[in-house]
Design a protein around this motif. Structure first.
Motif, short mmCIF file in Angstrom:
data_model
loop_
_atom_site.label_atom_id
_atom_site.label_comp_id
_atom_site.label_asym_id
_atom_site.label_seq_id
_atom_site.Cartn_x
_atom_site.Cartn_y
_atom_site.Cartn_z
N GLU A 89 17.46 -44.32 70.69
CA GLU A 89 16.40 -43.83 69.80
C GLU A 89 15.07 -44.53 70.12
O GLU A 89 14.02 -43.89 70.16
N ARG A 114 13.68 -43.29 73.48
CA ARG A 114 13.05 -41.97 73.30
C ARG A 114 11.70 -42.12 72.61
O ARG A 114 10.72 -41.49 72.99
N GLU A 115 11.64 -42.97 71.59
CA GLU A 115 10.38 -43.21 70.88
C GLU A 115 9.30 -43.70 71.84
O GLU A 115 8.17 -43.23 71.81
N ARG A 119 9.18 -43.26 75.10
CA ARG A 119 8.84 -42.17 76.03
C ARG A 119 7.85 -41.22 75.38
O ARG A 119 6.84 -40.84 75.98
N GLN A 128 11.14 -36.21 79.80
CA GLN A 128 12.29 -37.00 80.26
C GLN A 128 12.31 -37.17 81.78
O GLN A 128 12.63 -38.24 82.28
N GLN A 156 18.41 -40.25 82.17
CA GLN A 156 17.51 -40.48 81.05
C GLN A 156 18.09 -39.88 79.78
O GLN A 156 18.07 -40.51 78.72
N VAL A 157 18.63 -38.69 79.87
CA VAL A 157 19.22 -38.02 78.72
C VAL A 157 20.38 -38.84 78.17
O VAL A 157 20.49 -39.04 76.96
N GLU A 179 19.03 -41.92 76.34
CA GLU A 179 18.40 -41.60 75.06
C GLU A 179 19.40 -41.17 73.99
O GLU A 179 19.17 -41.37 72.81
N THR A 180 20.49 -40.57 74.41
CA THR A 180 21.50 -40.14 73.44
C THR A 180 22.50 -41.25 73.13
O THR A 180 23.37 -41.08 72.27
#
Length: 137
Positions: A12, A15-16, A18, A25, A39-40, A43-44
């Motif tokens: 989280e 992602r914030e 980024r 992404q 990257q995905v 972030e997850t």
């Protein structure tokens, strides 16, 4: 907090950062020397990144300390923690006690090491209205 929860929170914050850098992404992944699919997964919270990835991001001005710990380089909290503190400061003593009791219950920890968690002596709702025959003498 278990490792799955830590990895999710890490994702989280990643992602914030980024989004704060206005990067998609794919572009952010390139800064870290990885592909978009990596990257995905970062972030997850499905996988943890390599140290090399983090070093590369740091080289582009990304606050790695914040991503790892939730604390900014200047020692401040993240946006979510700041909002929580600001909202908590607006509560009266009774409301703060209720929130602390709720948080202690959710985390399974005492709200105050000095005193055990106790149920509030008062409820937050209005008293129940009198029904037929109650209070009549």
């Amino acid at each position: 907090m278990n490792s799955d929860e830590q990895l999710r929170r890490f994702g989280e914050r990643l992602r914030e950062m980024r989004i704060l850098m206005a990067a998609n992404q794919q572009d952010f992944a390139a800064l870290g020397g990885v592909k978009k699919n990596s990257q995905v997964t970062y972030e997850t919270g499905k996988t943890a990144p390599t140290v090399e990835y983090l070093y590369r991001l740091a080289g582009h001005g990304v606050d790695i300390g914040y991503i790892l710990t939730g604390r900014r380089e200047d020692g401040s909290q993240g946006d979510e923690e700041r909002l929580l503190i600001d909202l908590f400061a607006k509560l009266d003593t009774r409301e703060r006690d209720a929130i602390m009791t709720m948080l202690a219950s959710l985390t399974g920890k005492a709200a105050d090491a000095e005193r055990p968690v106790e149920r509030p002596s008062r409820t937050l709702h209005a008293p129940r209205p009198a029904f037929r025959g109650e209070g009549d003498n």
